[in-house]
Write a protein that holds these residues in place. Structure first.
Motif, short mmCIF file in Angstrom:
data_model
loop_
_atom_site.label_atom_id
_atom_site.label_comp_id
_atom_site.label_asym_id
_atom_site.label_seq_id
_atom_site.Cartn_x
_atom_site.Cartn_y
_atom_site.Cartn_z
N LEU A 13 0.76 -1.26 0.16
CA LEU A 13 0.07 0.06 0.00
C LEU A 13 0.84 1.14 0.09
O LEU A 13 1.81 1.31 0.86
CB LEU A 13 -1.02 -0.01 1.33
N GLU A 14 0.52 2.17 -0.85
CA GLU A 14 1.28 3.46 -0.68
C GLU A 14 0.12 4.42 -0.37
O GLU A 14 -0.82 4.74 -1.12
CB GLU A 14 1.71 3.85 -2.12
N CYS A 15 0.36 5.02 0.91
CA CYS A 15 -0.69 5.82 1.39
C CYS A 15 -0.23 7.23 1.58
O CYS A 15 0.89 7.56 1.71
CB CYS A 15 -1.02 5.38 2.96
N GLN A 113 4.87 6.07 4.27
CA GLN A 113 3.81 6.05 3.29
C GLN A 113 3.57 4.66 2.45
O GLN A 113 2.70 4.33 1.74
CB GLN A 113 4.01 7.27 2.19
N TYR A 147 -9.66 -2.47 -3.08
CA TYR A 147 -9.40 -1.11 -2.87
C TYR A 147 -10.22 -0.59 -2.13
O TYR A 147 -9.82 0.25 -0.92
CB TYR A 147 -9.09 -0.52 -4.20
N CYS A 151 -9.53 1.35 1.56
CA CYS A 151 -9.86 2.46 2.10
C CYS A 151 -10.42 2.59 3.23
O CYS A 151 -10.49 3.44 4.26
CB CYS A 151 -10.17 3.49 0.71
N THR A 154 -8.78 1.28 6.46
CA THR A 154 -7.39 2.25 6.91
C THR A 154 -7.84 3.63 6.98
O THR A 154 -7.15 4.42 8.02
CB THR A 154 -6.43 2.29 5.66
N ILE A 158 -5.49 5.82 -0.32
CA ILE A 158 -4.26 4.86 -0.74
C ILE A 158 -4.21 5.24 -2.17
O ILE A 158 -5.19 5.17 -3.02
CB ILE A 158 -4.84 3.66 -0.71
N SER A 159 -2.78 5.80 -2.67
CA SER A 159 -2.47 6.17 -3.83
C SER A 159 -2.32 4.78 -4.83
O SER A 159 -2.89 4.82 -5.80
CB SER A 159 -1.17 6.82 -3.82
N ALA A 161 -2.18 0.47 -4.51
CA ALA A 161 -2.37 -0.98 -3.93
C ALA A 161 -2.24 -2.06 -4.79
O ALA A 161 -2.67 -2.42 -5.89
CB ALA A 161 -3.36 -0.98 -3.16
#
Length: 367
Positions: A13-15, A113, A147, A151, A154, A158-159, A161
């Protein structure tokens, strides 16, 4: 379990902001079954398999450690759960109870992130195992339902996943260190990850030296006086360059689980015949600091001197212990300065005067 192949992967995950790093058992189970659906669709799974998914988010450094302890612990839990023929094609979710994961599976809190939720897929299908390793990252964008679930669970944006293998993460970190100009550090870390009996020696342009033997990493700690003797043409700033690179390197190695063992470079350079575990252990600095005694300099004040640099902070601490001797302490770990201060307090009956001095001015006092 009697499966022939274990496929180690992760949900990455890139958050846009840090997340809570553990999922409770209900949310973990919900996410696990959604991940299972994704993997079946992405990999075209046929035949008997088993999946264990960990409802906890780790940093790259926590996952990429010698022996891959998170995956090993995850497999132990799976082996205990998947017993007998009735357990084939099973899905196991491992979640938290009151934010606490089972032993060996607790993530270290980190505000980043990029996070990874590990899983293991077990199969007897060799082709599936090959597809997993070669194509998971290319095919592995999460499905829209997954996805949306992520979201919601969390509570952050989230950019990206997607699913990855451990080798994908190793390659990604290789590129990351390369872009930072730190390929020499990753060379050592990767060697410790992918080799059964890693052993290598690396030297840098800034004069840092690292010797990897199994999971132990030995590195010489130079005092400023040693550095000045080895490189008479060098100025005090060159020592700071070495020191800053040394701190950065030790931090990177430690975060990846390497056992970093600084040693006194009493005889330098060392010959290739002496590069062995026994010789390094003899000089191993086991405390968070070390010291050396030098002939006194007339310019040294009658106080405890903190030699400070604008970027490096405290480089050394020195004071006169005898009329002809100055003792110089070097912190080598973050808590080293406090440990030195505690040592000085225990060594003297009265409180000693202290003085802060700029490194460029006071380096000559301890050369």
């Amino acid at each position: 379990m009697n499966y022939q192949h274990r496929c180690d992967g992760m949900l990455t995950l890139e958050c846009q902001s840090p997340i809570k790093q553990t999922w409770n058992k209900h949310n973990s189970s919900e996410l696990t079954h959604q991940v299972a659906r994704d993997l079946h669709a992405v990999l075209g799974i046929k035949g008997q398999t088993a999946l264990v998914f960990l409802g906890a988010a780790f940093t790259s450094e926590q996952l990429l450690q010698p022996g891959f302890p998170i995956q090993q612990n995850l497999t132990r839990y799976a082996s205990a759960a998947f017993q007998g023929e009735s357990q084939v094609d099973q899905v196991l979710s491992v979640g938290a109870s009151d934010d606490n994961m089972p032993a060996g599976l607790q993530p270290i809190p980190a505000e980043q992130q990029l996070y990874h939720l590990p899983f293991c897929l077990y199969t007897d299908d060799e082709q599936l195992a090959t597809t997993f390793e070669q194509q998971l990252m290319h095919k592995g964008m999460v499905s829209p339902p997954t996805y949306e679930l992520l979201c919601g669970q969390t509570g952050v944006v989230i950019s990206h996943a997607n699913y990855m293998t451990y080798l994908d993460l190793v390659a990604m970190m290789h590129n990351h260190f390369q872009q930072l100009g730190l390929s020499h550090l990753w060379e050592i870390i990767e060697m410790s990850l992918v080799n059964n009996e890693p052993k290598t020696a690396v030297s840098t342009d800034t004069g840092n030296h690292f010797y990897l033997i199994d999971h132990l990493l030995f590195t010489p700690s130079f005092s400023w006086s040693q550095w000045h003797q080895l490189k008479p043409e060098s100025d005090p700033e060159s020592y700071i360059n070495w020191l800053m690179a040394q701190r950065l390197s030790i931090g990177a190695f430690s975060s990846h689980g390497l056992d970093v063992r600084p040693f006194k470079a009493s005889q330098w350079p060392i010959s290739s015949q002496k590069i062995c575990l026994g010789s390094f252990e003899q000089s191993h600095i086991r405390d968070s600091w070390w010291f050396e005694d030098l002939p006194t300099q007339d310019t040294h004040p009658a106080a405890v001197v903190y030699h400070q640099h604008p970027q490096a902070g405290v480089v050394a601490i020195s004071h006169q212990i005898e009329p002809q001797t100055v003792r110089v302490y070097y912190p080598i770990k973050p808590l080293g300065i406090k440990a030195i201060e505690a040592h000085l307090s225990n060594q003297t009956a009265r409180k000693m005067a202290t003085e802060n001095s700029d490194w460029g001015h006071s380096a000559s006092w301890i050369a």
